[in-house]
Design an enzyme around this catalytic site. Sequence first.
Site, PDB file in Angstrom:
ATOM      1  N   ASP A  19      55.241  21.452  37.558  1.00 55.65           N
ATOM      2  CA  ASP A  19      54.118  22.598  38.163  1.00 55.65           C
ATOM      3  C   ASP A  19      53.136  21.917  38.627  1.00 55.65           C
ATOM      4  O   ASP A  19      52.260  21.365  37.860  1.00 55.65           O
ATOM      5  CB  ASP A  19      53.814  23.398  37.089  1.00 55.65           C
ATOM      6  CG  ASP A  19      52.927  24.538  37.640  1.00 55.65           C
ATOM      7  OD1 ASP A  19      52.418  24.742  38.717  1.00 55.65           O
ATOM      8  OD2 ASP A  19      52.381  25.271  36.614  1.00 55.65           O
ATOM      9  N   ASP A 114      55.268  25.246  44.576  1.00 53.05           N
ATOM     10  CA  ASP A 114      54.654  24.089  43.817  1.00 53.05           C
ATOM     11  C   ASP A 114      55.241  24.026  42.283  1.00 53.05           C
ATOM     12  O   ASP A 114      54.669  23.624  41.440  1.00 53.05           O
ATOM     13  CB  ASP A 114      53.158  24.474  43.676  1.00 53.05           C
ATOM     14  CG  ASP A 114      52.671  25.679  42.797  1.00 53.05           C
ATOM     15  OD1 ASP A 114      53.781  26.573  42.573  1.00 53.05           O
ATOM     16  OD2 ASP A 114      51.789  25.807  42.264  1.00 53.05           O
ATOM     17  N   GLU A 115      56.628  24.511  42.025  1.00 55.14           N
ATOM     18  CA  GLU A 115      57.371  24.430  40.938  1.00 55.14           C
ATOM     19  C   GLU A 115      58.703  23.893  40.944  1.00 55.14           C
ATOM     20  O   GLU A 115      59.348  24.417  41.917  1.00 55.14           O
ATOM     21  CB  GLU A 115      57.394  25.890  40.255  1.00 55.14           C
ATOM     22  CG  GLU A 115      55.874  26.378  39.613  1.00 55.14           C
ATOM     23  CD  GLU A 115      56.083  27.560  38.964  1.00 55.14           C
ATOM     24  OE1 GLU A 115      55.216  27.913  38.323  1.00 55.14           O
ATOM     25  OE2 GLU A 115      57.099  28.427  39.324  1.00 55.14           O
TER      26      GLU A 115
HETATM   27 MG   LIG Z   1      50.876  25.534  39.803  1.00 51.19          MG
END
Ligand SMILES: [Mg+2]
Length: 427
Positions: A19, A114-115
């Site tokens: 993350d 973003d993961e």
């Molecule tokens: Mg994040």
Amino acid sequence: MPATISNTHAALVDWLFLDLNSYFASVEQQLRPELRGKPVAVVPVDTDATCAIAASQEAKKFGIKTGTNIGDARRACPELITVMASHDVYVEFHHRIITEVERHFPVHVICSIDEMACKLDAPRRRLNVAVDLAHRIKRGLRERVGECITCSVGLAPNRFLAKVASDMQKPDGLVTLLAEELPGKLLELKLRDLCGIGRRMEPRLHACGIRTLAELWAAERETLHRAWGGVCGDRFWHALHGGASEDDLPAQHRTLGHSHVLAPELRTPPQAGIVARRLLLKAASRLRRMEYRATHLHLSVRTEDGPRCEAQAKFEPVCDSIVLARCLAELWQRVMQQARWQRVKKVSVTLMGLEAEARPQQLELFPASGETAPREQREHLSRVLDKINQKHGRDSVVIGFTPDTVRTFSGTKIAFTRIPDREEFQE
Ligand SMILES: [Mg+2]
């Protein structure tokens, strides 16, 4: 503790979840060194009435986070710098990040901009090797993508717990949850810290007498089934307890849909019908990627000067575009009769009653005849189309005719409420 050290070599993890920390804000700080070390909020429009869509680490210290009203944020932190979002840049960095991660190990699934999650192979399941992999990825991102690009990594027996672990230490975290040590560190969390327990789920758990992680951990599977009102509860119970075969996240989406306000030249009923179908195919493609099926399709149409007209159909769980498109065609006739075939201003298509697939299906391209149900063949065809479109660009293959005029409108925008998955740029 000597016991921990001797365990380390035997300990195994199956998933690495990554993350990125304060992603949009970190990209801005990477590109603009004058923003580094400063409280920064990324905003969709330049007004204090808007909300932050991302906050830098420094801004988070003032309690500013995604969703914080900018007026409130300025009161909490007068020196706050607001930056207009540049989504194309965030997508470009996203690809550079994936490329860097994949220099070390293949990404199994991209969960959002973003993961991402990696399903570890046999040699890397050993904890010390997995930890080393995590450090090499972190270093690679800093050295080859940018020094401001940091991430929190979770290592755990399944993807759900790996995501939970990645949330436990920020920024630049690395947290391991071992199956044999559960519940362990989980007990430090609150119910809402877990993915799958949101604003609406929490009171339902309270109603079942579950207020703490310890109570959630101790709950019977049947209790969670009741709390969730279905198999999602069983899946959650399984994932929470480190279930090894569960490689999906508990359901977060009950509905999935798209709507569009039509440009004047697309408002005639035939053109609007094509737009509706395009919206449906996009939603169906997402449905399959999330490994869900739907049991309801809802169509809503607003005419230029009339009221909203809508219709809904119910069916056995499906995810294939052919059946859904046929169903939409019937709904379209019904809705447009209600709307007296007037010009259409807005179309909304929603899939509802989402259920996780029992098992992600891996079918042969040419299955032995007689062994595969027609439904499986149709679903398989839909998946093949998804793959072609992902590989060769959106609309390389579509079901039915999609004129050029309506091709581009369903281009993915980064919505304020939901960050699109990378695949959606091809759906
Ligand atoms: Mg994040």
